[in-house]
Enzyme design. Structure first.
Site, mmCIF file in Angstrom:
data_model
loop_
_atom_site.group_PDB
_atom_site.id
_atom_site.type_symbol
_atom_site.label_atom_id
_atom_site.label_comp_id
_atom_site.label_asym_id
_atom_site.label_seq_id
_atom_site.Cartn_x
_atom_site.Cartn_y
_atom_site.Cartn_z
ATOM 1 N N GLU A 1 26.145 -36.308 -6.035
ATOM 2 C CA GLU A 1 25.163 -35.554 -5.256
ATOM 3 C C GLU A 1 25.768 -35.785 -3.695
ATOM 4 O O GLU A 1 25.308 -34.856 -3.029
ATOM 5 C CB GLU A 1 23.904 -36.203 -5.539
ATOM 6 N N ARG B 1 18.856 -29.578 -7.011
ATOM 7 C CA ARG B 1 19.721 -30.090 -6.177
ATOM 8 C C ARG B 1 20.616 -29.358 -5.683
ATOM 9 O O ARG B 1 21.774 -29.427 -5.308
ATOM 10 C CB ARG B 1 20.549 -31.269 -6.630
ATOM 11 N N SER C 1 20.494 -41.639 -4.888
ATOM 12 C CA SER C 1 21.346 -41.380 -6.350
ATOM 13 C C SER C 1 22.681 -40.776 -5.784
ATOM 14 O O SER C 1 22.895 -39.833 -5.124
ATOM 15 C CB SER C 1 20.622 -40.317 -6.876
HETATM 16 C C1 LIG Z 1 17.342 -44.578 -0.616
HETATM 17 C C2 LIG Z 1 17.421 -43.310 -0.679
HETATM 18 C C3 LIG Z 1 16.599 -42.610 -1.566
HETATM 19 C C4 LIG Z 1 16.599 -41.192 -1.872
HETATM 20 N N1 LIG Z 1 15.884 -40.576 -2.635
HETATM 21 C C5 LIG Z 1 16.057 -39.122 -2.927
HETATM 22 C C6 LIG Z 1 15.075 -38.491 -3.753
HETATM 23 O O1 LIG Z 1 14.347 -39.050 -4.432
HETATM 24 N N2 LIG Z 1 15.165 -37.334 -3.862
HETATM 25 C C7 LIG Z 1 16.266 -36.431 -3.354
HETATM 26 O O2 LIG Z 1 16.391 -35.325 -3.463
HETATM 27 N N3 LIG Z 1 17.064 -37.100 -2.286
HETATM 28 C C8 LIG Z 1 16.975 -38.336 -2.360
HETATM 29 N N4 LIG Z 1 17.931 -39.020 -1.482
HETATM 30 C C9 LIG Z 1 18.939 -38.391 -0.656
HETATM 31 C C10 LIG Z 1 18.504 -37.866 0.872
HETATM 32 O O3 LIG Z 1 17.339 -38.523 1.329
HETATM 33 C C11 LIG Z 1 18.589 -36.452 0.891
HETATM 34 O O4 LIG Z 1 19.325 -35.632 0.454
HETATM 35 C C12 LIG Z 1 17.978 -35.887 2.586
HETATM 36 O O5 LIG Z 1 17.663 -34.718 2.522
HETATM 37 C C13 LIG Z 1 19.163 -36.446 3.216
HETATM 38 O O6 LIG Z 1 18.652 -35.949 4.625
HETATM 39 P P1 LIG Z 1 19.716 -36.258 5.898
HETATM 40 O O7 LIG Z 1 19.214 -35.506 7.270
HETATM 41 O O8 LIG Z 1 19.998 -37.690 5.959
HETATM 42 O O9 LIG Z 1 21.199 -35.491 5.349
HETATM 43 P P2 LIG Z 1 22.671 -35.438 5.760
HETATM 44 O O10 LIG Z 1 22.990 -36.534 4.574
HETATM 45 O O11 LIG Z 1 22.667 -35.793 7.263
HETATM 46 O O12 LIG Z 1 22.931 -34.118 5.430
HETATM 47 C C14 LIG Z 1 22.960 -33.698 3.907
HETATM 48 C C15 LIG Z 1 23.479 -32.411 3.789
HETATM 49 O O13 LIG Z 1 22.528 -31.485 4.368
HETATM 50 C C16 LIG Z 1 23.247 -30.820 5.453
HETATM 51 N N5 LIG Z 1 22.461 -30.731 6.693
HETATM 52 C C17 LIG Z 1 21.822 -31.606 7.212
HETATM 53 N N6 LIG Z 1 21.125 -30.998 8.176
HETATM 54 C C18 LIG Z 1 21.043 -29.680 8.048
HETATM 55 C C19 LIG Z 1 20.760 -28.629 8.950
HETATM 56 N N7 LIG Z 1 19.934 -28.616 10.037
HETATM 57 N N8 LIG Z 1 21.401 -27.126 8.552
HETATM 58 C C20 LIG Z 1 22.145 -27.003 7.490
HETATM 59 N N9 LIG Z 1 22.632 -28.071 7.124
HETATM 60 C C21 LIG Z 1 22.182 -29.427 7.115
HETATM 61 C C22 LIG Z 1 24.468 -31.563 5.715
HETATM 62 O O14 LIG Z 1 25.873 -30.778 6.094
HETATM 63 C C23 LIG Z 1 24.629 -31.946 4.404
HETATM 64 O O15 LIG Z 1 25.467 -31.296 3.478
HETATM 65 C C24 LIG Z 1 17.746 -40.596 -0.869
HETATM 66 C C25 LIG Z 1 18.656 -41.314 -0.229
HETATM 67 C C26 LIG Z 1 18.451 -42.647 0.061
HETATM 68 C C27 LIG Z 1 19.162 -43.123 0.767
#
Ligand SMILES: Cc1cc2nc3c(=O)[nH]c(=O)nc-3n(C[C@H](O)[C@H](O)[C@H](O)COP(=O)(O)OP(=O)(O)OC[C@H]3O[C@@H](n4cnc5c(N)ncnc54)[C@H](O)[C@@H]3O)c2cc1C
Length: 360
Positions: free
Chosen positions: A327, A162, A231
């Site tokens: 996280e 992570r 999580s």
């Molecule tokens: C139901 C559910 C299940 C999940 N299961 C998992 C799992 O199994 N494993 C896991 O690892 N995670 C899991 N997650 C967490 C999530 O899916 C991941 O963290 C995912 O990568 C977030 O993507 P996002 O685009 O929504 O990120 P955001 O929430 O928009 O951003 C997350 C982080 O990334 C940064 N960021 C986003 N885009 C960029 C970019 N282009 N350049 C630089 N920084 C950037 C943001 O600043 C922030 O710090 C889950 C979430 C949910 C809701």
């Protein structure tokens, strides 16, 4: 570049907790030229947003937002592998499905993880024995100060559990525009993880993906139906001495020894043993099936989630002397926060201790 600049750009549909938040400015850069036109934000607070599925807006006022809109998927076939270049704004699960349709295997264990491709490297997403880093070749990263694109090798990204350089030294110094994957053609199903071990060794990637989807759907709430951010806490890492003590008291404690000698514990188990699985307080709660997931039954306020999370943290410390750290990224108008910097938000009152039946 399309840029919204009113005081009330709503982010409610841009965060999977479905919290009410808005920002005064939001930028949607989709090309290098547009990135270079961004104003200098180094003296302001801003947040880079993907799809908001790992983001908790703590207050109704969010900082300035940059939401990259780089799209497109390009496949280059080589003798023994595929190089796949993907824009940061593409949807992660759609990419997993697309690759499998093209006969490119590897991401099947990471099916159904919400969010954008550009966020996947940031916390090195992982599930079912596979993590993003396993297939990463290189990251295209735009640096605000130099106004240049950099190619960062997988090693340079310093992926860990992570974690990556994008949460450390390069945090808010730039943004990810494209992710470049390397998928070897020699493929073998990764069935090491509990729940996948019931599949036959010769299972296809599509069968693995179907099983991952079935398992996830049975345990994790769909954010569209019950808002959540997956999580909430990381699985804590502790040293061997602390673990030995804990194990004496809790012989059944699930644990995963790491290469560096640390022991990873299951945060969900700790929360469950603290009697909090299914716990609800007002409009927020701990999911019934998965204690690591905090859910929003209808609150507009991120502070409700923080109060609950702090309460959980306290209960787990009391029982196990283990600190859970979030996280999920917690964002106020001043930018990203930690629990300690949110000192004005208190844990919810201890109304739960009398509900002994959960502890039985
Ligand atoms: C139901 C559910 C299940 C999940 N299961 C998992 C799992 O199994 N494993 C896991 O690892 N995670 C899991 N997650 C967490 C999530 O899916 C991941 O963290 C995912 O990568 C977030 O993507 P996002 O685009 O929504 O990120 P955001 O929430 O928009 O951003 C997350 C982080 O990334 C940064 N960021 C986003 N885009 C960029 C970019 N282009 N350049 C630089 N920084 C950037 C943001 O600043 C922030 O710090 C889950 C979430 C949910 C809701």
């Amino acid at each position: 570049m399309a840029m919204h600049s009113n005081q009330n750009y709503s982010l409610k549909s841009n965060n999977s907790f479905n919290l009410k938040a808005s920002c005064s400015r939001i930028y949607f850069p989709s090309s290098l030229a547009e990135l270079q036109q961004l104003p200098d934000l180094s003296a302001e607070t801003f947040y880079i947003l993907g799809d908001g599925s790992n983001t908790l807006f703590v207050e109704s006022q969010a900082p300035i937002i940059i939401q990259p809109k780089f799209n497109g998927i390009n496949i280059l076939e080589q003798d023994d592998h595929f190089v796949v270049t993907v824009g940061a704004a593409e949807n992660w699960h759609d990419l997993v499905c697309f690759c499998l349709e093209q006969g490119i295997y590897g991401l099947e264990n990471l099916a159904l993880i919400p969010g954008s491709v550009g966020a996947a490297p940031v916390q090195n997403i992982g599930a079912y024995g596979v993590e993003f880093a396993d297939f990463c070749q290189e990251i295209q990263w735009y640096e605000f100060a130099s106004k240049n694109l950099h190619s960062l090798t997988k090693q340079a990204c310093r992926f860990a559990y992570r974690d990556s350089i994008f949460k450390q030294e390069r945090y808010n110094k730039g943004l990810i525009t494209q992710v470049i994957f390397n998928f070897p053609k020699a493929w073998q199903a990764n069935l090491s993880y509990a729940g996948l071990d019931i599949l036959a060794k010769e299972s296809t990637a599509k069968q693995v993906m179907a099983q991952v989807i079935a398992l996830r759907s049975s345990k994790l709430p769909d954010p569209k139906e019950l808002p959540n951010a997956g999580s909430f806490f990381k699985n804590p890492l502790i040293n061997e001495a602390d673990f030995a003590q804990l194990r004496q008291q809790y012989p059944k404690i699930p644990h995963y020894p790491q290469k560096n000698g640390e022991i990873k514990l299951a945060a969900g188990w700790l929360i469950e043993q603290a009697g909090l699985k299914g716990f609800r307080h007002g409009d927020v709660g701990v999911h019934q099936q998965q204690a690591l997931v905090l859910v929003n039954y209808g609150s507009d306020q991120g502070t409700d989630i923080i109060s609950l999370a702090k309460y959980i943290q306290r209960k787990v410390v009391e029982k196990f002397s283990v600190f859970l750290t979030p996280e999920v990224r917690m964002i106020t108008h001043k930018g990203e926060s930690s629990f300690s910097s949110l000192s004005d938000i208190n844990p919810i009152e201890d109304i739960h201790s009398s509900r002994g039946q959960i502890d039985d």
